[in-house]
Design a protein around this motif. Structure first.
Motif, PDB file in Angstrom:
ATOM      1  N   THR A   3       0.837  -1.201   0.000  1.00 17.85           N
ATOM      2  CA  THR A   3       0.000   0.000   0.000  1.00 17.85           C
ATOM      3  C   THR A   3       0.868   1.246   0.000  1.00 17.85           C
ATOM      4  N   ASP A   4       1.911   1.257   0.820  1.00 22.30           N
ATOM      5  CA  ASP A   4       2.821   2.394   0.844  1.00 22.30           C
ATOM      6  C   ASP A   4       3.434   2.636  -0.525  1.00 22.30           C
ATOM      7  N   LEU A   5       3.861   1.562  -1.168  1.00 26.46           N
ATOM      8  CA  LEU A   5       4.480   1.671  -2.477  1.00 26.46           C
ATOM      9  C   LEU A   5       3.488   2.209  -3.501  1.00 26.46           C
ATOM     10  N   THR A   6       2.293   1.675  -3.477  1.00 23.59           N
ATOM     11  CA  THR A   6       1.251   2.127  -4.410  1.00 23.59           C
ATOM     12  C   THR A   6       0.938   3.601  -4.198  1.00 23.59           C
ATOM     13  N   GLU A   7       0.823   3.981  -2.939  1.00 23.27           N
ATOM     14  CA  GLU A   7       0.533   5.382  -2.635  1.00 23.27           C
ATOM     15  C   GLU A   7       1.675   6.295  -3.073  1.00 23.27           C
ATOM     16  N   ARG A   8       2.889   5.857  -2.882  1.00 23.15           N
ATOM     17  CA  ARG A   8       4.036   6.658  -3.306  1.00 23.15           C
ATOM     18  C   ARG A   8       4.061   6.832  -4.814  1.00 23.15           C
ATOM     19  N   VAL A   9       3.807   5.749  -5.533  1.00 22.11           N
ATOM     20  CA  VAL A   9       3.779   5.814  -7.002  1.00 22.11           C
ATOM     21  C   VAL A   9       2.692   6.782  -7.445  1.00 22.11           C
ATOM     22  N   GLN A  10       1.520   6.684  -6.833  1.00 22.85           N
ATOM     23  CA  GLN A  10       0.419   7.590  -7.187  1.00 22.85           C
ATOM     24  C   GLN A  10       0.785   9.040  -6.908  1.00 22.85           C
ATOM     25  N   GLU A  11       1.383   9.293  -5.758  1.00 22.15           N
ATOM     26  CA  GLU A  11       1.746  10.662  -5.391  1.00 22.15           C
ATOM     27  C   GLU A  11       2.805  11.239  -6.331  1.00 22.15           C
ATOM     28  N   ILE A  12       3.799  10.432  -6.668  1.00 25.62           N
ATOM     29  CA  ILE A  12       4.842  10.896  -7.603  1.00 25.62           C
ATOM     30  C   ILE A  12       4.237  11.176  -8.967  1.00 25.62           C
ATOM     31  N   ALA A  13       3.382  10.280  -9.433  1.00 22.86           N
ATOM     32  CA  ALA A  13       2.740  10.456 -10.741  1.00 22.86           C
ATOM     33  C   ALA A  13       1.913  11.730 -10.777  1.00 22.86           C
ATOM     34  N   GLU A  14       1.156  11.958  -9.723  1.00 28.07           N
ATOM     35  CA  GLU A  14       0.333  13.171  -9.663  1.00 28.07           C
ATOM     36  C   GLU A  14       1.206  14.420  -9.628  1.00 28.07           C
ATOM     37  N   ALA A  15       2.264  14.386  -8.838  1.00 28.30           N
ATOM     38  CA  ALA A  15       3.135  15.554  -8.714  1.00 28.30           C
ATOM     39  C   ALA A  15       3.842  15.885 -10.021  1.00 28.30           C
ATOM     40  N   ARG A  16       4.183  14.864 -10.768  1.00 26.76           N
ATOM     41  CA  ARG A  16       4.906  15.074 -12.034  1.00 26.76           C
ATOM     42  C   ARG A  16       3.981  15.171 -13.241  1.00 26.76           C
ATOM     43  N   GLY A  17       2.720  14.825 -13.029  1.00 25.97           N
ATOM     44  CA  GLY A  17       1.763  14.898 -14.127  1.00 25.97           C
ATOM     45  C   GLY A  17       2.009  13.865 -15.208  1.00 25.97           C
ATOM     46  N   PRO A  19       1.810   9.369 -16.145  1.00 28.05           N
ATOM     47  CA  PRO A  19       1.133   8.139 -15.744  1.00 28.05           C
ATOM     48  C   PRO A  19       1.960   7.312 -14.743  1.00 28.05           C
ATOM     49  N   GLU A  20       1.249   6.574 -13.914  1.00 25.71           N
ATOM     50  CA  GLU A  20       1.896   5.705 -12.941  1.00 25.71           C
ATOM     51  C   GLU A  20       2.808   4.688 -13.633  1.00 25.71           C
ATOM     52  N   SER A  21       2.417   4.225 -14.804  1.00 26.82           N
ATOM     53  CA  SER A  21       3.240   3.248 -15.521  1.00 26.82           C
ATOM     54  C   SER A  21       4.613   3.822 -15.856  1.00 26.82           C
ATOM     55  N   GLU A  22       4.663   5.110 -16.146  1.00 24.18           N
ATOM     56  CA  GLU A  22       5.947   5.747 -16.441  1.00 24.18           C
ATOM     57  C   GLU A  22       6.804   5.851 -15.176  1.00 24.18           C
ATOM     58  N   ILE A  23       6.169   6.116 -14.056  1.00 15.31           N
ATOM     59  CA  ILE A  23       6.889   6.147 -12.773  1.00 15.31           C
ATOM     60  C   ILE A  23       7.482   4.771 -12.495  1.00 15.31           C
ATOM     61  N   LEU A  24       6.715   3.728 -12.691  1.00 19.31           N
ATOM     62  CA  LEU A  24       7.202   2.362 -12.464  1.00 19.31           C
ATOM     63  C   LEU A  24       8.346   2.023 -13.411  1.00 19.31           C
ATOM     64  N   GLU A  25       8.250   2.457 -14.654  1.00 16.53           N
ATOM     65  CA  GLU A  25       9.320   2.216 -15.625  1.00 16.53           C
ATOM     66  C   GLU A  25      10.604   2.911 -15.191  1.00 16.53           C
ATOM     67  N   GLN A  26      10.487   4.163 -14.770  1.00 12.73           N
ATOM     68  CA  GLN A  26      11.655   4.909 -14.304  1.00 12.73           C
ATOM     69  C   GLN A  26      12.267   4.261 -13.063  1.00 12.73           C
ATOM     70  N   ALA A  27      11.412   3.807 -12.155  1.00 13.95           N
ATOM     71  CA  ALA A  27      11.890   3.163 -10.935  1.00 13.95           C
ATOM     72  C   ALA A  27      12.644   1.879 -11.259  1.00 13.95           C
ATOM     73  N   LEU A  28      12.131   1.109 -12.178  1.00 11.62           N
ATOM     74  CA  LEU A  28      12.789  -0.128 -12.578  1.00 11.62           C
ATOM     75  C   LEU A  28      14.147   0.171 -13.214  1.00 11.62           C
ATOM     76  N   GLU A  29      14.187   1.151 -14.092  1.00 11.50           N
ATOM     77  CA  GLU A  29      15.452   1.522 -14.735  1.00 11.50           C
ATOM     78  C   GLU A  29      16.483   1.979 -13.709  1.00 11.50           C
ATOM     79  N   ARG A  30      16.073   2.818 -12.769  1.00 14.06           N
ATOM     80  CA  ARG A  30      16.999   3.290 -11.735  1.00 14.06           C
ATOM     81  C   ARG A  30      17.471   2.147 -10.846  1.00 14.06           C
ATOM     82  N   GLY A  31      16.538   1.277 -10.495  1.00 14.18           N
ATOM     83  CA  GLY A  31      16.900   0.151  -9.645  1.00 14.18           C
ATOM     84  C   GLY A  31      17.887  -0.789 -10.322  1.00 14.18           C
ATOM     85  N   VAL A  32      17.649  -1.104 -11.570  1.00 10.44           N
ATOM     86  CA  VAL A  32      18.551  -1.985 -12.313  1.00 10.44           C
ATOM     87  C   VAL A  32      19.912  -1.321 -12.467  1.00 10.44           C
ATOM     88  N   GLU A  33      19.928  -0.026 -12.741  1.00  4.35           N
ATOM     89  CA  GLU A  33      21.196   0.702 -12.869  1.00  4.35           C
ATOM     90  C   GLU A  33      21.978   0.633 -11.561  1.00  4.35           C
TER      91      GLU A  33
END
Length: 83
Positions: A3-17, A19-33
């Motif tokens: 739930t915390d993770l979902t809420e964080r993704v939603q909040e970041i997506a809203e703040a940046r305007g 989609p949540e899918s783009e936030i998840l993609e960026q997070a995956l790329e950063r994590g793998v890097e």
């Protein structure tokens, strides 16, 4: 945690305007890097790859920082053994 993770993704997506899918993609790329850099530096510190290879893979600054961190730990251990 989910739930915390979902809420964080939603909040970041809203703040940046974006989609949540783009936030998840960026997070995956950063994590793998980050994981890739950790792997390369671990291999270098363990003498599994040479310095030039490590520099080519992750950059001179990261390799120098890892070397400095190893030196600090070694200095601390020496100090502790001689205290």
């Amino acid at each position: 945690m989910a739930t915390d993770l979902t809420e964080r993704v939603q909040e970041i997506a809203e703040a940046r305007g974006i989609p949540e899918s783009e936030i998840l993609e960026q997070a995956l790329e950063r994590g793998v890097e980050d994981l890739w850099v950790d792997l390369v530096l671990s291999r270098y510190i363990d003498d599994d790859i040479d310095r030039e290879t490590a520099i080519n893979l992750v950059g001179r600054d990261r390799v120098k920082r890892a070397e400095q961190e190893v030196q600090v730990v070694e200095d601390d251990v020496r100090w502790g053994l001689n205290a």
